[in-house]
Design a protein around this motif. Sequence first.
Motif, PDB file in Angstrom:
ATOM      1  N   GLU A  12       9.570  16.725  29.643  1.00 47.84           N
ATOM      2  CA  GLU A  12       9.234  17.957  30.391  1.00 47.84           C
ATOM      3  C   GLU A  12      10.460  18.478  31.150  1.00 47.84           C
ATOM      4  O   GLU A  12      10.704  19.675  31.211  1.00 47.84           O
TER       5      GLU A  12
ATOM      6  N   ILE B 110       1.087  16.901  32.513  1.00 50.70           N
ATOM      7  CA  ILE B 110       1.167  15.450  32.770  1.00 50.70           C
ATOM      8  C   ILE B 110       1.201  15.113  34.266  1.00 50.70           C
ATOM      9  O   ILE B 110       1.111  13.947  34.638  1.00 50.70           O
ATOM     10  N   MET B 111       1.341  16.135  35.114  1.00 52.84           N
ATOM     11  CA  MET B 111       1.440  15.884  36.566  1.00 52.84           C
ATOM     12  C   MET B 111       0.224  15.119  37.083  1.00 52.84           C
ATOM     13  O   MET B 111      -0.900  15.361  36.662  1.00 52.84           O
TER      14      MET B 111
ATOM     15  N   LEU C  68       8.008  23.071  40.175  1.00 48.64           N
ATOM     16  CA  LEU C  68       8.515  24.062  39.213  1.00 48.64           C
ATOM     17  C   LEU C  68       8.099  25.493  39.547  1.00 48.64           C
ATOM     18  O   LEU C  68       8.879  26.423  39.321  1.00 48.64           O
ATOM     19  N   PRO C  69       6.895  25.727  40.074  1.00 43.95           N
ATOM     20  CA  PRO C  69       6.531  27.116  40.410  1.00 43.95           C
ATOM     21  C   PRO C  69       7.493  27.756  41.418  1.00 43.95           C
ATOM     22  O   PRO C  69       7.545  28.973  41.526  1.00 43.95           O
ATOM     23  N   TRP C  70       8.254  26.946  42.144  1.00 48.92           N
ATOM     24  CA  TRP C  70       9.188  27.492  43.138  1.00 48.92           C
ATOM     25  C   TRP C  70      10.559  27.823  42.521  1.00 48.92           C
ATOM     26  O   TRP C  70      11.344  28.531  43.097  1.00 48.92           O
ATOM     27  N   LEU C  71      10.834  27.265  41.358  1.00 45.44           N
ATOM     28  CA  LEU C  71      12.191  27.368  40.801  1.00 45.44           C
ATOM     29  C   LEU C  71      12.444  28.749  40.202  1.00 45.44           C
ATOM     30  O   LEU C  71      11.657  29.247  39.400  1.00 45.44           O
TER      31      LEU C  71
ATOM     32  N   GLY D  36       7.623  30.652  39.456  1.00 39.71           N
ATOM     33  CA  GLY D  36       8.505  29.972  38.506  1.00 39.71           C
ATOM     34  C   GLY D  36       7.682  29.496  37.323  1.00 39.71           C
ATOM     35  O   GLY D  36       6.736  30.167  36.906  1.00 39.71           O
ATOM     36  N   LEU D  37       8.005  28.305  36.837  1.00 38.39           N
ATOM     37  CA  LEU D  37       7.279  27.762  35.689  1.00 38.39           C
ATOM     38  C   LEU D  37       6.005  27.066  36.169  1.00 38.39           C
ATOM     39  O   LEU D  37       5.925  26.615  37.311  1.00 38.39           O
ATOM     40  N   PRO D  38       5.024  26.964  35.285  1.00 41.97           N
ATOM     41  CA  PRO D  38       3.814  26.226  35.673  1.00 41.97           C
ATOM     42  C   PRO D  38       4.098  24.733  35.799  1.00 41.97           C
ATOM     43  O   PRO D  38       5.057  24.231  35.200  1.00 41.97           O
ATOM     44  N   ILE D  39       3.236  24.032  36.541  1.00 44.91           N
ATOM     45  CA  ILE D  39       3.361  22.570  36.647  1.00 44.91           C
ATOM     46  C   ILE D  39       2.878  21.968  35.322  1.00 44.91           C
ATOM     47  O   ILE D  39       1.796  22.323  34.847  1.00 44.91           O
ATOM     48  N   PRO D  40       3.670  21.086  34.704  1.00 41.17           N
ATOM     49  CA  PRO D  40       3.246  20.511  33.418  1.00 41.17           C
ATOM     50  C   PRO D  40       1.929  19.739  33.542  1.00 41.17           C
ATOM     51  O   PRO D  40       1.611  19.199  34.614  1.00 41.17           O
TER      52      PRO D  40
ATOM     53  N   LEU E 286       9.042  12.365  38.384  1.00 38.46           N
ATOM     54  CA  LEU E 286       7.740  13.044  38.343  1.00 38.46           C
ATOM     55  C   LEU E 286       7.673  14.123  39.420  1.00 38.46           C
ATOM     56  O   LEU E 286       7.180  15.234  39.198  1.00 38.46           O
TER      57      LEU E 286
ATOM     58  N   GLY F 246       9.164  30.967  42.822  1.00 42.99           N
ATOM     59  CA  GLY F 246      10.068  31.637  41.891  1.00 42.99           C
ATOM     60  C   GLY F 246      11.421  31.985  42.482  1.00 42.99           C
ATOM     61  O   GLY F 246      12.192  32.709  41.866  1.00 42.99           O
TER      62      GLY F 246
ATOM     63  N   LEU G  74       8.951  17.744  38.941  1.00 45.09           N
ATOM     64  CA  LEU G  74       8.145  18.707  38.186  1.00 45.09           C
ATOM     65  C   LEU G  74       7.085  19.388  39.042  1.00 45.09           C
ATOM     66  O   LEU G  74       6.589  20.454  38.716  1.00 45.09           O
TER      67      LEU G  74
END
Lengths: 539, 193
Positions: B115, A345-346, B84-87, A339-343, B78, B67, B81
């Motif tokens: 974000e 700010i994490m 997110l790599p799983w979404l 999916g998307l990378p972890i931002p 927090l 994904g 976020l």
Amino acid sequence: MAGEKLLLLGDEAIAQGALDAGLSGMYAYPGTPSTEIMEYIQSAPFAIDKKIHRTWSANEKTSMEAALGMSYAGKRALVAMKHVGLNVAADAFVNSSITGVNGGLVVVAADDPSMHSSQNEQDSRFYGKFSLLPILEPSNQQEAYDMTYLGFELSERYKLPVLLRITTRLAHSRAGVQRREVKNENEVSLPKNPTQFVLLPGIARKQYKDLLNKQNDLKAEAEHSPFNKYFDGQDKSKGIIACGLAYNYLIENFEDGKVPYPVLKACQYPLPKNMIHKMFSECKEVLVLEDGAPMIEELLKGYLEKENVKGRLSGALPRDGELNPNLVAVALGLKDEHGLPIPEIMKNRPPAMCQGCGHIDAYNALNEALIDYGTGRVFSDIGCYTLGALPPYNAINSCVDMGASITMAKGAADAGLIPAVAVIGDSTFTHSGITGLLDAVNDKSPITIIISDNFTTGMTGGQHSPALGKIEDICAGVGVEKEHLRIFTPLKKNHDEMVKIMKEELAYNGVSVIIPRRQCIQTMKNKELAEELKALGLK
Amino acid sequence: MKTDIVLAGVGGQGILSIAATIGTAALMNGLHMKQSEVHGMSQRGGDVQSHMRVSSKEIASDLIPKGAAHLILSVEPLESLRYLPWLHKDGWLVTSSTPYVNITNYPEIEDILKEIKKIKNHIIIDAETIAEQVGTKRASNMVMLGAASPFIDIPFEAFENGIRKIFGRKGDDVVDINLAALRAGREFSGRNR
């Protein structure tokens, strides 16, 4: 009843499988990810009604031995522990392969690849192989149930303990499980061979030969086991051996689970040799998927490092850590979706001691009491208080194995690091701290031992502590001097008093035991514990 | 049908109560499910997650592949976020807006929300306030489930029945408050998607 479907954690499926298989007793010490097996049996109305043994033992060794004793007497026993617990129980476990069993005996080792809650990720299958015992490794909750149920049959058929190896992911994942017929417990009966359990060298040599002679039958058993299956595949460019849970990650990567390659689902050890021969004869290379150490890969690769065996050693998969569908996809040469990378700010959110926890007050006092001596001299142990290693406390310098705080402090003091301090919890103290205390007392070692007593086995969720109400008597019995056995309540308002007591004992040139004593706040709602504490005059 | 959900939060926030309700609803509809949980050390205020998979077909892996998640349901902003790599690129992120601050370097909430708003499909909900309005803050997890329910392929009545089954022992008042919380969350999503 048979056919009934339950929604169970892998751990709970094992417990239910054992109950349905005619269990008479379970023995265990809490340890993530194995704890829920005993907790399920403790709360199961059936187990309570049948008076099945279900209290916590002092440690894994005592549990293993008690279970072996129950087996000697002809009844079925279950032992469960986390992987490192099997190190503690190893003496009894390895020798139980030589004695064999009378009543069925299933030993559960719950491994923790990726170290979610452990200090290493050792693979318990090595213990099974080392001890020449059959190993069962379920790939799902239903198999966890079935393998426990059938594991008792296997154990009684071969008169051997059976090792059931699971990992965290299965232990703590829930799915539907279908029950089998409930069996009756065994009656008490003595072993047919009166010397079976007497491991004098002359007898042990004979017993060991018996064990060796059973190996061929165990191998044949694996060929016909319902848990080992060979699936043909059109594409022979590779074959795949998937052990236990790794099988699911393989299937996940193919639409409707249709894998184009030949697959051996391997969940009972010793492995089915004929099936493996077949795979090597028809496939160019073999990929081994194991959720743990590359034990089978290494075996097949051999000393000569055959190049057509792939897995964690060849670099197809990472050498360490838990498997998952994505890692297996990469090993299969499939696309690794993300999916998307972890931002950026994490931030990490590590576990921490609870607000209001007594360990915190003890550490705040200890840090102040140690200012004049300098840092780097506090040896700690396994429990919630290990979190004292993290900021803002930075209070401890070691965490190795159950009980190592006292003995490491002793060794450091022997080396001249004086005073050395040990920090250990109540339950860990009775698990493996008492013998170390005896060593220290016998040597009059200049160490200060803090037994941070919260009346429970806290980290694993507040189980009954075998140390409850016994610590001072144990310390006095082992030889700790009365005037150097100090008890107080770790509260902010007592800070100055705690610092003063700690300073006095740090200055003493011998063994001191300090007991900061206050109930774990997580157990405040536990009514049984409240009553017990009242009866003991601790509340 | 198939819905893969990552439930996220901080140890102690009770994400397993949400998982239990979804699980019960799934089973009452004759669906398969697998639900991986975090027990042990991380439950002490660390980040925790639960992979919840519901499907009309048999489910292989206890873990959701990266994904592939249809939904991230987080009770803390927090933490939403972190996964997110799983979404899946078309998946939904539904999160509570209330920060749980137990670390000293917790980011500014504005930065976190910024974000989250970058995600194509997101819902940010003040579940605590909504829960308070229907009766008690403690029902905020059911507000969260309600807000996420349009993205889970299970009929809404099944969640209601799940709540009746799980909270039934605690009496009608508790059931009613949790049902109201569930519906309020659902309505919020309807207005804000």
